[in-house]
Design a protein around this motif. Structure first.
Motif, PDB file in Angstrom:
ATOM      1  N   VAL A 130       0.837  -1.192   0.000  1.00 26.70           N
ATOM      2  CA  VAL A 130       0.000   0.000   0.000  1.00 26.70           C
ATOM      3  C   VAL A 130       0.877   1.249   0.000  1.00 26.70           C
ATOM      4  N   ALA A 131       0.623   2.149  -0.930  1.00 33.22           N
ATOM      5  CA  ALA A 131       1.283   3.464  -0.925  1.00 33.22           C
ATOM      6  C   ALA A 131       0.250   4.453  -1.429  1.00 33.22           C
ATOM      7  N   LEU A 132      -0.252   5.282  -0.536  1.00 32.13           N
ATOM      8  CA  LEU A 132      -1.377   6.151  -0.894  1.00 32.13           C
ATOM      9  C   LEU A 132      -1.154   7.582  -0.439  1.00 32.13           C
ATOM     10  N   LEU A 166      -3.406  12.166   3.605  1.00 32.84           N
ATOM     11  CA  LEU A 166      -3.009  10.778   3.805  1.00 32.84           C
ATOM     12  C   LEU A 166      -1.636  10.613   3.184  1.00 32.84           C
ATOM     13  N   GLU A 167      -0.770   9.938   3.871  1.00 32.53           N
ATOM     14  CA  GLU A 167       0.552   9.667   3.319  1.00 32.53           C
ATOM     15  C   GLU A 167       0.995   8.371   3.949  1.00 32.53           C
ATOM     16  N   ALA A 168       0.444   7.289   3.394  1.00 30.69           N
ATOM     17  CA  ALA A 168       0.639   5.993   4.030  1.00 30.69           C
ATOM     18  C   ALA A 168       1.396   5.063   3.106  1.00 30.69           C
ATOM     19  N   ARG A 169       2.344   4.379   3.689  1.00 35.86           N
ATOM     20  CA  ARG A 169       3.160   3.446   2.921  1.00 35.86           C
ATOM     21  C   ARG A 169       3.535   2.290   3.848  1.00 35.86           C
ATOM     22  N   ALA A 193     -10.024   2.865   1.841  1.00 32.55           N
ATOM     23  CA  ALA A 193      -9.326   3.073   0.564  1.00 32.55           C
ATOM     24  C   ALA A 193      -8.798   1.746   0.023  1.00 32.55           C
ATOM     25  N   ILE A 194      -8.282   0.902   0.912  1.00 35.83           N
ATOM     26  CA  ILE A 194      -7.757  -0.393   0.473  1.00 35.83           C
ATOM     27  C   ILE A 194      -8.894  -1.264  -0.060  1.00 35.83           C
ATOM     28  N   ARG A 216      -0.885   3.447  -5.073  1.00 32.16           N
ATOM     29  CA  ARG A 216      -0.878   2.111  -5.639  1.00 32.16           C
ATOM     30  C   ARG A 216      -1.191   1.106  -4.536  1.00 32.16           C
ATOM     31  N   ILE A 217      -2.050   0.148  -4.849  1.00 32.93           N
ATOM     32  CA  ILE A 217      -2.343  -0.949  -3.925  1.00 32.93           C
ATOM     33  C   ILE A 217      -2.246  -2.242  -4.721  1.00 32.93           C
ATOM     34  N   THR A 218      -1.418  -3.152  -4.250  1.00 33.19           N
ATOM     35  CA  THR A 218      -1.342  -4.456  -4.900  1.00 33.19           C
ATOM     36  C   THR A 218      -1.484  -5.540  -3.847  1.00 33.19           C
ATOM     37  N   CYS A 219      -1.986  -6.690  -4.302  1.00 32.59           N
ATOM     38  CA  CYS A 219      -2.060  -7.843  -3.402  1.00 32.59           C
ATOM     39  C   CYS A 219      -1.582  -9.047  -4.187  1.00 32.59           C
ATOM     40  N   GLY A 220      -0.468  -9.615  -3.783  1.00 29.63           N
ATOM     41  CA  GLY A 220       0.135 -10.692  -4.563  1.00 29.63           C
ATOM     42  C   GLY A 220       0.446 -10.161  -5.952  1.00 29.63           C
TER      43      GLY A 220
END
Ligand code: ADP
Ligand code: MG
Length: 388
Positions: free
Chosen positions: A25-27, A35-38, A63-64, A74-78
């Protein structure tokens, strides 16, 4: 998107019920919300998101899950990309396969427990849904309660239904938003134990939002400290509590023993000047120039109270004297505040109540302490330039 892993699903003990890959997660920025989450959370890992009310924990989970759209990130899972502003990717919430559990259960009140779970089984043939719903209820220890409505269930049972429903979707990630905060303490402990056990069967990333630090430490592999929408530090509890990245993180983690000092050169050695006291520090001083102001932190486990009758650990290491200004007995633990001589500062730390009694400690008593050099942690000074 990857195939649903139906082969992982048959019930029975010891089997892996769900599996997926790392959640990354990087948003930045959601509408008006800063928001500044990583951070990332590995499959099988439990990452606790901690931070005060309003720090953006729920916003981040939403958001996720795809319920809110960040301006950037960007949000990725696997192998799957859920969201990416660079390529314009944005999966709908239904496509993201997350299991969400909220504090207030959010069950459909007009549906039975069984049907609440069944609505999450849209990916299965209608014929399979009933049996699968029963399986998930059984896994959550709700055998025989499938026909009850939410109003006929206890808080703990409702939260188990919510968890059964979240898992029934076969999610790639499980997002829990203060799931245990609406139930009584005994139920909370029980649900916490159940979550810890459940983790052996689901190898997917689990994000647990909680404002209860003890809960975070007990359940999580790592913690992510959030404030003002910003992820300030991610690490295991030991690292966060012994080496917080900033005074702000230390304060958010309810740590005491933050002081101001400066770097001095003393017979060719760097030392930490604290008022008229000169302290040895195991590491970090070499990166700083003499004269520089620093904020320093000492975990309370590294304050050693000297026993009257025999030498204790670290005796002679940064010895200081002071007077007990506060003493609060809470069961087996006694919290002490010691007003340190020559500096206007109070050290706070816990000792066992047994040790406090043995040393006949009382308020006003003079004590000798050691501040262990290995525990002293130098923080970038917020008022001056950053450490290099
Ligand atoms: P937490 O879950 O950590 O308590 P939230 O994610 O609920 O925090 O809120 C983070 C910040 O975003 C707060 O300042 C809150 O007031 C604000 N906020 C939450 N939802 C909205 C919204 N829909 N519109 C505008 N601001 C919001
Ligand atoms: Mg919240």
């Amino acid at each position: 998107m990857s195939e649903r892993s139906a082969d992982l699903m048959p019930g029975g003990g010891g089997q892996l019920l769900l599996a997926s890959g790392r959640l990354e997660v990087a948003l930045q920025q959601i509408g008006p919300i800063p928001l500044e989450a990583r951070f990332h959370c590995d499959a099988g890992e439990l990452l606790a998101l901690v931070g005060p009310s309003g720090s953006g924990k729920t916003t981040l989970l939403r958001a996720i899950a795809g319920l809110m759209k960040p301006q950037e990130g960007r949000i990725t899972c696997g192998q799957d990309i859920w969201f990416d502003t660079v390529s314009g990717f944005d999966l709908r919430p239904q496509q993201r396969r997350v299991g969400l559990v909220f504090q207030d259960y959010a069950l459909f009140p007009h549906l039975t427990a069984r049907d609440n779970v069944r609505v999450a089984l849209g990916h299965l043939d209608a014929a399979q849904r009933a049996a699968q719903a029963e399986r998930w209820l059984a896994r959550m220890h709700l055998e025989g309660l499938g026909g009850r409505y939410p109003s006929q269930l206890s808080g703990g049972q409702r939260q188990r239904v919510a968890l059964a429903r979240a898992l029934a979707r076969e999610p790639q990630a499980l997002l829990l938003d203060e799931p245990f905060s609406a139930v009584d303490q005994v139920t909370r402990r029980r649900l916490q134990r159940e979550l810890a056990r459940l983790r052996e069967q689901i190898r997917i990333p689990i994000l647990l939002v909680t404002h209860d630090l003890d809960e975070a430490v007990a359940l999580a592999d790592r913690l992510c400290v959030l404030h003002g929408g910003k992820s300030l530090q991610v690490g295991d509890a030991e690292t966060l509590f012994r080496r917080p990245a900033s005074a702000e993180v230390a304060r958010l983690l309810d740590r005491h023993n933050l002081f101001s000092g400066s770097v001095v050169e003393c017979q060719g050695q760097r030392r930490l000047q604290w008022g008229p006291l000169t302290l040895e520090v195991a590491e970090g001083l070499e990166r700083l120039a003499p004269g520089q102001a620093v904020t320093w932190y000492l975990p309370d486990s590294d304050v050693v109270l000297h026993r009257g009758d025999r030498a204790s650990r670290g005796e002679g290491e940064n010895p200081v004297t002071g007077r007990v200004s506060e003493m609060v007995v809470m069961g087996g633990t006694t919290t002490l505040a010691v007003q340190v001589d020559h500096v206007e500062a109070t050290l706070r730390f816990d000792v066992s109540t047994h040790a406090a009694r043995r040393n006949a400690l009382v308020r006003g008593e003079r004590v000798q302490l050691s501040l262990l050099a290995a525990g002293i942690h130098l923080l970038p000074d917020e008022s001056t330039e950053e450490m290099t």
